[in-house]
Design an enzyme around this catalytic site. Structure first.
Site, mmCIF file in Angstrom:
data_model
loop_
_atom_site.group_PDB
_atom_site.id
_atom_site.type_symbol
_atom_site.label_atom_id
_atom_site.label_comp_id
_atom_site.label_asym_id
_atom_site.label_seq_id
_atom_site.Cartn_x
_atom_site.Cartn_y
_atom_site.Cartn_z
ATOM 1 N N TYR A 1 -0.523 9.608 4.914
ATOM 2 C CA TYR A 1 -0.827 9.777 6.305
ATOM 3 C C TYR A 1 -0.283 10.746 6.952
ATOM 4 O O TYR A 1 0.795 11.216 6.624
ATOM 5 C CB TYR A 1 -0.456 8.359 7.185
ATOM 6 C CG TYR A 1 -0.887 7.175 6.657
ATOM 7 C CD1 TYR A 1 -2.195 6.575 6.888
ATOM 8 C CD2 TYR A 1 -0.309 6.508 5.603
ATOM 9 C CE1 TYR A 1 -2.608 5.505 6.207
ATOM 10 C CE2 TYR A 1 -0.847 5.437 5.031
ATOM 11 C CZ TYR A 1 -2.043 4.860 5.330
ATOM 12 O OH TYR A 1 -2.472 3.761 4.571
ATOM 13 N N ARG A 2 -0.880 11.511 8.040
ATOM 14 C CA ARG A 2 -0.296 12.628 8.746
ATOM 15 C C ARG A 2 0.990 12.212 9.572
ATOM 16 O O ARG A 2 0.722 11.058 10.301
ATOM 17 C CB ARG A 2 -1.180 13.523 9.431
ATOM 18 C CG ARG A 2 -1.606 13.177 10.823
ATOM 19 C CD ARG A 2 -2.425 13.965 11.300
ATOM 20 N NE ARG A 2 -2.694 13.875 12.789
ATOM 21 C CZ ARG A 2 -3.633 14.266 13.636
ATOM 22 N NH1 ARG A 2 -4.730 14.718 12.975
ATOM 23 N NH2 ARG A 2 -3.619 14.031 14.684
ATOM 24 N N GLU B 1 -6.988 19.911 10.290
ATOM 25 C CA GLU B 1 -7.084 18.991 9.104
ATOM 26 C C GLU B 1 -7.970 19.871 8.180
ATOM 27 O O GLU B 1 -8.346 20.971 8.140
ATOM 28 C CB GLU B 1 -7.940 18.057 9.605
ATOM 29 C CG GLU B 1 -7.492 17.036 10.470
ATOM 30 C CD GLU B 1 -6.433 15.946 10.031
ATOM 31 O OE1 GLU B 1 -6.362 15.957 8.606
ATOM 32 O OE2 GLU B 1 -5.732 15.128 10.627
ATOM 33 N N HIS C 1 -8.047 2.472 7.174
ATOM 34 C CA HIS C 1 -6.799 2.593 6.303
ATOM 35 C C HIS C 1 -6.107 1.198 6.143
ATOM 36 O O HIS C 1 -6.093 0.530 6.958
ATOM 37 C CB HIS C 1 -5.820 3.531 6.699
ATOM 38 C CG HIS C 1 -6.212 5.010 6.774
ATOM 39 N ND1 HIS C 1 -5.846 6.199 7.779
ATOM 40 C CD2 HIS C 1 -6.987 5.812 5.971
ATOM 41 C CE1 HIS C 1 -6.511 7.104 7.330
ATOM 42 N NE2 HIS C 1 -7.041 7.043 6.074
ATOM 43 N N ASN D 1 0.880 -1.176 -0.057
ATOM 44 C CA ASN D 1 0.096 0.100 -0.317
ATOM 45 C C ASN D 1 0.894 1.342 0.000
ATOM 46 O O ASN D 1 1.843 1.106 0.699
ATOM 47 C CB ASN D 1 -0.972 -0.117 1.099
ATOM 48 C CG ASN D 1 -1.658 1.464 1.244
ATOM 49 O OD1 ASN D 1 -1.378 2.067 1.932
ATOM 50 N ND2 ASN D 1 -2.846 1.288 0.434
ATOM 51 N N VAL D 2 0.336 2.357 -0.805
ATOM 52 C CA VAL D 2 0.896 3.483 -0.751
ATOM 53 C C VAL D 2 -0.324 4.474 -0.304
ATOM 54 O O VAL D 2 -1.215 4.716 -1.109
ATOM 55 C CB VAL D 2 1.554 4.008 -2.069
ATOM 56 C CG1 VAL D 2 2.525 5.333 -1.959
ATOM 57 C CG2 VAL D 2 2.440 2.843 -2.743
ATOM 58 N N GLY D 3 0.107 5.283 0.745
ATOM 59 C CA GLY D 3 -0.919 6.162 1.368
ATOM 60 C C GLY D 3 -0.484 7.372 1.887
ATOM 61 O O GLY D 3 0.765 7.323 2.529
#
Ligand SMILES: [Zn+2]
Lengths: 81, 471
Positions: B160-161, B269, B178, B156-158
């Site tokens: 995220y903070r 956010e 996620h 997975n490539v995501g």
């Protein structure tokens, strides 16, 4: 040094600017707050830090782990929430 | 030609007059945030390159890469003045070319410098506080890569903070839905190590796809290949054989700490409010690979809309929802989920029969994104461009009959970041049918709509072309 956010007394300098004398970075070992010496007063001064964002040992204890910790298979305990 | 890196994109942006170099010395706080907020908020804001950062003689900062429709078009290698609806159509078209698998290479500029010990993230990146009450310095546009411990071919490539908490320690926020949170559940249950690599400053297609709501086992790299029209090049991480983008400026590698959570956040956010501080996952960093200095640090300003994040997580979300709904309802023409990440979503569709708009709204609410995010759903006729708010408001003011066309679904799942909640995670869905009523619904009394002249759309394009051709 006092942490501006949780008032922990153990906050300490952890980094000096690569270009010397520009600023320093400080860090709190309890709430992990980091700040730069040159930031505005409401960020760096404990007495001016917004009350809604202040943390304490008690507040941290009440925080919810996200996502919930899953114990290893076979462990007796249930997921901690 | 697709871009191989952020640097290649910046060259193109500069040629196209879309890059603004800030040559004077800037302070990390508050200058970088202030100028970046301004560029994202204005119409047509440029990409920003901060060339002189106080304290870091060997680092530069890049902001607002996706932060206007002109920039967004360039990231897709489209002419910079491509209208939003056409960018949407092009993305949907390219989406259909999935999968275009990544190409593995054995050397890459991101391996020019390899750091194994005694490094400091504060030395390696010109970190800054994005908003005043953030709990620290965040990487807000870096892409995290990990493999499913139970099925290592699933990667997975995501986005995220990520909070930099010490020289070699990161905090990362994983919501339960996620992919990385699912990997962590497996790693904790099986008690096996979970590696993560964090790619900083990439070809803009990388964060574009990483912030798209794809399905769990979809391959993000194969989607990047489809969107850019050529395979994306990846190289192996130093530890753990993760595929990382070869064009990145920096890769931060580490191990996700199992059975451990620690204070993270808050962070401002996309709704324009701070999320609360919680106990979140941590990553112990043990390798950094990067290009030689001067390195470019790309980050994302998030705050009150509109800004770069609204562009970045905009059309990719629209295309994902559109493709999912189109399978069941081919009548759908377009979906606009641009506003506050889809809190307001506008669906344009032909109507199969009276009441059909409510069917479409319910289908939206059962898509993965639609379960929580939309709170205001507006359905318009197919001849209304949902990306043109003037047309949407026209439909609302002349088609919507509140006593029949308004439906509320109370106590439905909602975004946990909605600051207007009464109970976090629950909210009321508002469905507004702004379509022309069709059989068996009661027709409009005065059916005296004016037809648009037949070639109006052609002439809009023609006039734009002629205006642009003028010296
Ligand atoms: Zn503290």
């Amino acid at each position: 040094m006092i942490c501006p956010r949780c008032d922990d007394q153990r906050a300490a300098k952890i980094f000096d600017s690569p270009e010397s004398g520009a600023w320093e970075i400080y860090r709190c070992p309890r709430c992990f707050f980091t700040w730069r010496s040159t930031e505005e007063d409401r960020v760096t001064r404990p007495e001016l830090y917004d009350a809604d964002f202040k943390l304490s040992e008690a507040k941290i204890r009440e925080m919810i782990p996200k996502p919930p910790i899953v114990p290893p298979e076979g462990a007796a305990s249930k997921p901690r929430y | 030609m697709p871009y191989g890196s952020l640097r290649e994109f910046l060259e193109k942006a500069e040629q196209e007059g879309r890059l603004l170099r800030i040559a004077e010395e800037v302070r990390l706080e508050p200058d970088v945030r202030t100028i970046s907020c301004a560029a994202g908020r204005m119409t047509g804001g440029p990409v920003l390159l901060f060339e002189k950062v106080l304290g870091y003689p060997d680092k530069k900062i890049v902001m607002n890469v996706h932060g206007s429709w002109e920039n967004h078009a360039l990231t897709l290698d489209l002419p910079k003045n491509t209208p939003v609806r056409e960018q949407f159509r092009e993305i949907v078209k390219r989406w259909g070319r999935y999968p275009v698998p990544a190409k593995r290479v054995t050397s890459a500029p991101v391996k020019e410098v390899v750091l194994e010990r005694d490094f400091s993230l504060f030395r390696e990146l010109p970190l800054f506080r994005v908003n005043p009450m953030d709990g620290g310095f965040f990487l807000s546009k870096a892409c995290a890569i990990a493999r499913d411990p139970e099925n290592p071919s699933n990667q997975n490539v995501g986005i995220y903070r990520i909070q930099v908490k010490d020289h070699d320690l990161l905090g990362i926020q994983l919501s339960a839905q996620h992919d990385l949170a699912a990997y962590l559940r497996s790693a904790e249950r099986l008690d096996v190590p979970l590696r993560a690599a964090i790619a900083v400053s990439n070809d803009p297609i990388v964060p574009f796809v990483a912030s798209s709501p794809l399905k769990f086992d979809d391959d993000e790299y194969a989607m990047m290949g489809a969107i850019r029209g050529a395979p994306v090049e990846v190289v192996s991480s130093e530890i753990g054989a993760l595929d990382v983008p070869a064009g990145a400026e920096m890769i931060i590698e580490g191990e996700i700490l199992r059975h451990h959570r620690a204070v993270e956040g808050p962070f401002a956010e996309y709704p324009g409010s701070y999320s609360s501080s919680m106990l979140q996952v941590e990553i112990r960093v043990d390798r950094i690979t990067r290009r030689r200095d001067p390195i470019l640090f790309e980050n994302l300003y998030t705050g009150e809309p509109w800004g770069e994040i609204d562009y970045l997580q905009g059309l990719n979300t629209c295309a994902t929802i559109y493709n999912q709904m189109k399978l069941d309802f081919p009548e759908i023409e377009a979906v606009n989920a641009l506003y506050t990440h889809g809190y307001c979503t506008i669906i344009a569709s032909r109507m199969r029969f009276g009441g059909f708009a409510k069917t479409l709204a319910c289908r939206l609410l059962s898509t993965p994104h639609g379960i929580t995010y939309p709170k205001l759903i507006i359905v318009v006729d197919a001849n209304v461009d949902p990306f043109n708010l003037q047309q949407v408001i026209w439909a609302l003011t002349t088609r919507f009959r509140p006593e029949r066309d308004l439906a509320l679904i109370p106590n439905a799942p909602a975004s946990t970041l909605d600051p207007a909640h009464l109970i976090r995670g629950l909210g009321t869905k508002v469905i507004i049918d702004a379509t022309t009523p069709v059989y068996p619904d009661i027709p409009m009394e005065d059916n005296i709509s004016v037809d648009l002249p037949a070639d109006t759309d052609f002439w809009i394009g023609e006039i734009q072309k002629r205006m642009q051709a003028k010296p």
